[in-house]
Design an enzyme around this catalytic site. Structure first.
Site, PDB file in Angstrom:
ATOM      1  N   THR A  65       5.618  -7.924   5.735  1.00  0.00           N
ATOM      2  CA  THR A  65       6.399  -6.928   4.994  1.00  0.00           C
ATOM      3  C   THR A  65       7.690  -6.628   5.750  1.00  0.00           C
ATOM      4  O   THR A  65       8.774  -6.525   5.157  1.00  0.00           O
ATOM      5  CB  THR A  65       5.580  -5.642   4.779  1.00  0.00           C
ATOM      6  OG1 THR A  65       4.272  -6.007   4.337  1.00  0.00           O
ATOM      7  CG2 THR A  65       6.224  -4.752   3.736  1.00  0.00           C
TER       8      THR A  65
ATOM      9  N   TRP B 159      -8.850   8.526 -10.209  1.00  0.00           N
ATOM     10  CA  TRP B 159      -8.614   7.192 -10.796  1.00  0.00           C
ATOM     11  C   TRP B 159      -9.462   6.137 -10.087  1.00  0.00           C
ATOM     12  O   TRP B 159      -9.724   5.077 -10.638  1.00  0.00           O
ATOM     13  CB  TRP B 159      -7.127   6.825 -10.799  1.00  0.00           C
ATOM     14  CG  TRP B 159      -6.603   6.172  -9.546  1.00  0.00           C
ATOM     15  CD1 TRP B 159      -6.077   6.805  -8.457  1.00  0.00           C
ATOM     16  CD2 TRP B 159      -6.529   4.758  -9.263  1.00  0.00           C
ATOM     17  NE1 TRP B 159      -5.688   5.872  -7.510  1.00  0.00           N
ATOM     18  CE2 TRP B 159      -5.947   4.613  -7.979  1.00  0.00           C
ATOM     19  CE3 TRP B 159      -6.889   3.603  -9.970  1.00  0.00           C
ATOM     20  CZ2 TRP B 159      -5.729   3.363  -7.384  1.00  0.00           C
ATOM     21  CZ3 TRP B 159      -6.667   2.364  -9.363  1.00  0.00           C
ATOM     22  CH2 TRP B 159      -6.093   2.252  -8.085  1.00  0.00           C
TER      23      TRP B 159
ATOM     24  N   HIS C 268      -3.645  10.763 -14.957  1.00  0.00           N
ATOM     25  CA  HIS C 268      -2.299  10.489 -14.435  1.00  0.00           C
ATOM     26  C   HIS C 268      -2.325   9.200 -13.606  1.00  0.00           C
ATOM     27  O   HIS C 268      -1.496   8.310 -13.797  1.00  0.00           O
ATOM     28  CB  HIS C 268      -1.801  11.653 -13.576  1.00  0.00           C
ATOM     29  CG  HIS C 268      -0.649  11.299 -12.677  1.00  0.00           C
ATOM     30  ND1 HIS C 268       0.638  11.136 -13.134  1.00  0.00           N
ATOM     31  CD2 HIS C 268      -0.599  11.051 -11.341  1.00  0.00           C
ATOM     32  CE1 HIS C 268       1.439  10.816 -12.109  1.00  0.00           C
ATOM     33  NE2 HIS C 268       0.713  10.758 -11.016  1.00  0.00           N
TER      34      HIS C 268
ATOM     35  N   HIS D 122      -9.963  -0.092   4.855  1.00  0.00           N
ATOM     36  CA  HIS D 122      -9.138   0.968   5.481  1.00  0.00           C
ATOM     37  C   HIS D 122      -9.086   2.217   4.606  1.00  0.00           C
ATOM     38  O   HIS D 122      -8.634   3.259   5.062  1.00  0.00           O
ATOM     39  CB  HIS D 122      -7.727   0.465   5.839  1.00  0.00           C
ATOM     40  CG  HIS D 122      -6.865   0.102   4.681  1.00  0.00           C
ATOM     41  ND1 HIS D 122      -5.902  -0.863   4.773  1.00  0.00           N
ATOM     42  CD2 HIS D 122      -6.791   0.557   3.397  1.00  0.00           C
ATOM     43  CE1 HIS D 122      -5.280  -0.976   3.604  1.00  0.00           C
ATOM     44  NE2 HIS D 122      -5.805  -0.125   2.764  1.00  0.00           N
ATOM     45  N   HIS D 123      -9.555   2.103   3.356  1.00  0.00           N
ATOM     46  CA  HIS D 123      -9.674   3.295   2.509  1.00  0.00           C
ATOM     47  C   HIS D 123     -10.951   4.069   2.830  1.00  0.00           C
ATOM     48  O   HIS D 123     -11.213   5.097   2.225  1.00  0.00           O
ATOM     49  CB  HIS D 123      -9.713   2.896   1.024  1.00  0.00           C
ATOM     50  CG  HIS D 123      -8.463   2.203   0.570  1.00  0.00           C
ATOM     51  ND1 HIS D 123      -7.377   2.871   0.060  1.00  0.00           N
ATOM     52  CD2 HIS D 123      -8.128   0.886   0.559  1.00  0.00           C
ATOM     53  CE1 HIS D 123      -6.421   1.996  -0.250  1.00  0.00           C
ATOM     54  NE2 HIS D 123      -6.854   0.791   0.038  1.00  0.00           N
TER      55      HIS D 123
ATOM     56  N   SER E  34      -6.441  -7.946 -20.718  1.00  0.00           N
ATOM     57  CA  SER E  34      -5.013  -8.137 -20.940  1.00  0.00           C
ATOM     58  C   SER E  34      -4.331  -8.691 -19.691  1.00  0.00           C
ATOM     59  O   SER E  34      -3.560  -9.646 -19.758  1.00  0.00           O
ATOM     60  CB  SER E  34      -4.380  -6.800 -21.334  1.00  0.00           C
ATOM     61  OG  SER E  34      -2.978  -6.876 -21.265  1.00  0.00           O
TER      62      SER E  34
ATOM     63  N   ASP F 174       9.868 -20.978 -23.649  1.00  0.00           N
ATOM     64  CA  ASP F 174       9.057 -19.779 -23.904  1.00  0.00           C
ATOM     65  C   ASP F 174       7.947 -19.756 -22.854  1.00  0.00           C
ATOM     66  O   ASP F 174       7.913 -20.593 -21.959  1.00  0.00           O
ATOM     67  CB  ASP F 174       8.440 -19.813 -25.319  1.00  0.00           C
ATOM     68  CG  ASP F 174       8.127 -18.398 -25.834  1.00  0.00           C
ATOM     69  OD1 ASP F 174       7.344 -17.689 -25.165  1.00  0.00           O
ATOM     70  OD2 ASP F 174       8.655 -18.006 -26.889  1.00  0.00           O
TER      71      ASP F 174
ATOM     72  N   HIS G  72      -7.448  -2.864  -3.192  1.00  0.00           N
ATOM     73  CA  HIS G  72      -6.346  -3.126  -2.270  1.00  0.00           C
ATOM     74  C   HIS G  72      -5.456  -4.281  -2.713  1.00  0.00           C
ATOM     75  O   HIS G  72      -4.244  -4.122  -2.745  1.00  0.00           O
ATOM     76  CB  HIS G  72      -6.730  -3.222  -0.798  1.00  0.00           C
ATOM     77  CG  HIS G  72      -5.509  -2.880  -0.004  1.00  0.00           C
ATOM     78  ND1 HIS G  72      -5.142  -1.586   0.232  1.00  0.00           N
ATOM     79  CD2 HIS G  72      -4.473  -3.643   0.396  1.00  0.00           C
ATOM     80  CE1 HIS G  72      -3.927  -1.575   0.791  1.00  0.00           C
ATOM     81  NE2 HIS G  72      -3.502  -2.808   0.892  1.00  0.00           N
TER      82      HIS G  72
ATOM     83  N   GLU H  96      -4.944  -4.978  -5.641  1.00  0.00           N
ATOM     84  CA  GLU H  96      -4.254  -4.347  -6.783  1.00  0.00           C
ATOM     85  C   GLU H  96      -2.967  -3.652  -6.350  1.00  0.00           C
ATOM     86  O   GLU H  96      -1.948  -3.733  -7.039  1.00  0.00           O
ATOM     87  CB  GLU H  96      -5.202  -3.347  -7.459  1.00  0.00           C
ATOM     88  CG  GLU H  96      -4.555  -2.299  -8.332  1.00  0.00           C
ATOM     89  CD  GLU H  96      -3.880  -2.847  -9.571  1.00  0.00           C
ATOM     90  OE1 GLU H  96      -3.010  -2.155 -10.127  1.00  0.00           O
ATOM     91  OE2 GLU H  96      -4.203  -3.976  -9.991  1.00  0.00           O
TER      92      GLU H  96
ATOM     93  N   LYS I  88      10.328  -9.245   5.258  1.00  0.00           N
ATOM     94  CA  LYS I  88      11.091  -9.056   4.028  1.00  0.00           C
ATOM     95  C   LYS I  88      12.201  -8.024   4.213  1.00  0.00           C
ATOM     96  O   LYS I  88      13.358  -8.258   3.820  1.00  0.00           O
ATOM     97  CB  LYS I  88      10.167  -8.598   2.897  1.00  0.00           C
ATOM     98  CG  LYS I  88       9.242  -9.692   2.437  1.00  0.00           C
ATOM     99  CD  LYS I  88       8.291  -9.183   1.387  1.00  0.00           C
ATOM    100  CE  LYS I  88       7.566 -10.341   0.755  1.00  0.00           C
ATOM    101  NZ  LYS I  88       8.471 -11.292   0.093  1.00  0.00           N
TER     102      LYS I  88
END
Length: 536
Positions: A339, A152, A87, A313-314, A180, A116, A264, A266, A342
Site C-alpha cells: 500500500t 452489518w 447504514h 485482526h478483527h 449479482s 462491449d 477482510h 471484501e 502505491k
C-alpha cells in the site's frame, strides 16, 4: 491484403448498418429494462449506487442526530441499532460496490478496445436483481419487530438467537447481492482475458483494468464464503442447527472467523478499484507517465494475496492463542508495504510534474492524504496489545470511515468528475465542482477526525447514548456529518446540470489523459470499437 481487409471492414460496416435498421432501439423504460449495452448498464449501476448513497446517508443523519446530545433524544435504542446496521449494509453493498461495478461496465470495454462486456445478457441480470435485493432489505425495517439490528457484521448469537423475525429477509437480500457480485465479477474477468484489442498486452493494461481484474478474482473467491455464513445464520435461526450455538456443540467465535474470512478481502474489494482510478487521474493532471507502473501491478496483486491472511485482526479480543495473534499482527502490518508502494508512486508521479488542480485532481490528492491517514490508524489497530484498548471504540469507526469515505467514496467522486465529459459530452461546472470538493473535504474531517479522540478516550461504538464527557466532541462530529450530507446535493445538482447541457466536451478534455477511451468522441457513441483499435 489491404483490399481484403478493407472489404471485410465494409462488410462489417454493412452488417452493423443492417442490424441498426432491424433493431429499433427500444426507448423509454424498455431501453433500461432490457438493455445489454455496457454503457447503459454502467449508468444504471451509477445512478442506483447514488440513490443508495443518499439512503445510507439519511440513516447516518439519524445516527448523528441521536448522538448530538447525551441521553436518548429521537429514536428508540432498538431502532438506533437498525440504523447502524442498515447504514453499514447499504453503504457497503449498495453504494460503494455498485458504483465500482458501474465504472467497470462503462470504462473497461472502452479502455481495452472491446465492443462491449463479454456476457451482455448476464450483465443486464446482475444489475436488475439489485433493486429487488435492497427493496427486500429496506422493507424489513417496516415489519413487526423491525429490521436487522445486529450490526452489518451480523455476529452470532445477535443474528441468530436474539435477532428479529425479519432476519430471513436480510439473509435473502444478502444472497441476491452476492449472486449479482459474482456474475459481475465473472463478466469482468472474461471480458479482460478475452476481449483486449490486438497489441493490448497484459503490461499495457490501464491500472484501472488491472485493479478491477484482481478485485473480480477476490469477489469470486469470497462471495461464496459470505453466502455460506449467512446460510448458517439462517439454519441456526429457523431450522434448529447449532453452528454458532455452544449448547448444541457449535461455536459463536467460529462465526467471526468465517465472516471475516469474507470480510477482510471484501474491504480490499472496496479499495483496489480506487487505486486504479487514482492511478489514472494523478498522471493525467501531472502530465507525466505513472511512476512505477509494474510495481503498481505487483503491489495490487500482493495486497490481494495478503488480504486472505489477515482476517483475525478483527478478533484480537476473542481470546486467540498468542501465536495466532502474532501471526495476524505481522501479516496485517505487512499489507502496509504494498500500500505504501502505491502512495509513494503517486507522489513520485506528481513530483516535478506540470500540475493543475481541476476537481478530479483535488479529489485524488485528498484521497492520497486522507486514505493514508486511514492507513496509519489501521497500522495502529494492527498492534495486538494496543488494539485491546481501541477495539469496539470510535477509534475503529474513525479508521474505517477514513478508508471508506475519504478513500473509496472520494475516488468514486474523482472518477465521476474525470469521466463525466466522456459520458455526457458536456463539461461539468468547475466552480460547482470545486465548491462540492471544499465543502466535502472540510466537513468530512470535522465529521471523522474527532472520532479518533472519542475512541482513545473510551467511547464505545454502536450506542445511542454516551457518558457526559463525550458531549462536546459528539456535537462537533454531528455538525460535520450534517454538513457532509448536505454537500452531496451540490454534486447531484452538478451531475444533472452536466447531463442537461453545458460547454461541449472535446474527445480528450484533459490534456494529460491517456488511454483508448479518449480516442472516442464525447459523448461516447452507443457502440464503440465495433472494429478493434490497434494498440502500438
Amino acid at each position: 491484403m489491404n483490399t481484403t481487409t478493407r472489404e471485410a471492414n465494409m462488410d462489417a460496416a454493412h452488417i452493423e448498418e443492417s442490424n441498426e435498421h432491424h433493431e429499433a432501439h427500444p426507448t423509454g423504460i424498455k431501453r433500461w429494462l432490457f438493455t445489454t449495452n455496457h454503457k447503459d448498464i454502467g449508468t444504471l449501476y451509477l445512478w442506483f449506487s447514488f440513490i443508495m448513497f443518499l439512503t445510507g446517508g439519511a440513516m447516518a443523519m439519524v445516527i448523528r442526530a441521536e448522538l448530538f446530545q447525551p441521553g436518548l433524544q429521537l429514536v428508540e435504542p432498538n431502532f438506533f441499532n437498525q440504523m447502524t446496521t442498515v447504514h453499514g449494509l447499504i453503504m457497503v453493498f449498495g453504494a460503494v460496490m455498485p458504483a465500482f461495478t458501474g465504472l467497470a461496465n462503462w470504462l473497461i470495454p472502452m479502455m481495452i478496445g472491446a465492443p462491449d462486456m463479454a456476457l451482455p445478457r448476464m450483465n443486464n441480470w446482475s444489475f436488475w436483481i439489485l433493486p429487488f435485493a435492497f427493496t427486500i432489505l429496506l422493507s424489513s425495517l417496516f415489519m413487526e419487530g423491525g429490521g436487522p439490528n445486529f450490526g452489518w457484521t451480523f455476529y452470532a448469537p445477535l443474528s441468530t438467537t436474539y435477532s428479529p423475525d425479519s432476519t430471513a429477509l436480510f439473509v435473502f437480500s444478502i444472497h441476491i447481492m452476492g449472486i449479482s457480485s459474482i456474475m459481475g465479477a465473472i463478466n469482468v474477468v472474461v471480458t479482460i482475458v478475452n476481449m483486449r484489442a490486438p497489441g493490448m498486452s497484459w503490461m499495457k493494461l490501464p491500472l484501472f483494468v488491472w485493479t478491477w481484474l484482481i478485485t473480480a478474482f477476490l469477489l469470486i473467491a469470497v462471495m461464496p464464503v459470505l453466502a455460506g455464513v449467512v446460510t448458517m445464520v439462517l439454519t441456526d435461526k429457523y431450522f434448529g442447527t447449532s453452528f454458532f450455538d455452544a449448547a448444541g456443540g457449535g461455536d459463536p467465535v467460529m462465526f467471526q472467523h468465517i465472516f471475516w474470512f469474507f470480510g477482510h478481502p471484501e474491504v480490499y474489494i472496496m479499495i483496489l478499484p480506487s487505486f486504479g482510478i487514482i492511478s489514472a487521474i494523478v498522471p493525467a493532471f501531472s502530465r507525466k507517465r505513472l511512476f512505477g507502473y509494474s510495481s503498481m501491478v505487483y503491489a495490487t496483486a500482493s495486497i490481494a494475496i495478503l488480504s486472505f491472511l489477515v482476517w483475525a485482526h478483527h478478533m484480537f479480543t476473542t481470546g486467540m492463542p498468542v501465536f495466532a495473534e502474532l501471526f495476524f499482527m505481522y501479516c496485517t502490518m505487512l499489507i502496509a508495504v504494498p500500500t505504501g508502494v502505491k502512495v509513494f508512486n503517486w507522489v513520485a508521479t506528481m513530483w516535478r510534474g506540470s500540475l493543475s488542480f481541476e476537481t478530479p485532481m483535488l479529489f485524488a490528492i485528498a484521497f492520497i492524504i486522507l486514505f493514508t491517514i486511514g492507513g496509519f490508524s489501521g497500522l495502529m489497530l494492527a498492534i495486538t496489545p494496543v488494539d485491546f484498548q481501541y477495539h469496539d471504540t470510535y477509534f475503529v469507526v474513525a479508521h474505517f470511515h477514513y478508508v471508506l469515505v475519504t478513500g473509496a467514496i472520494f475516488s468514486i467522486m474523482a472518477a465521476a468528475y474525470y469521466w463525466l465529459p466522456k459520458w455526457t459530452g458536456h463539461m461539468y461546472d468547475e466552480k460547482l465542482g470545486k465548491l462540492h470538493f471544499w465543502c466535502s473535504v472540510i466537513s468530512v474531517n470535522v465529521l471523522f477526525f474527532p472520532m479518533h479522540f472519542l475512541g482513545l478516550a473510551g467511547m464505545p461504538r454502536r450506542i445511542p447514548d454516551y457518558a457526559i464527557q463525550f458531549a462536546d466532541v459528539n456535537q462537533i462530529v454531528s455538525i460535520g456529518g450534517f454538513a457532509f450530507g448536505l454537500s452531496q446535493f451540490i454534486f447531484l445538482a452538478l451531475v444533472i446540470k452536466c447531463i442537461k447541457g453545458g460547454e461541449k466536451a472535446p474527445a480528450k478534455p484533459w490534456d494529460g489523459a491517456e488511454g483508448l477511451e479518449w480516442t472516442l468522441p464525447s459523448p461516447a457513441p452507443y457502440h464503440s470499437f465495433s472494429t478493434p483499435p490497434e494498440v502500438k
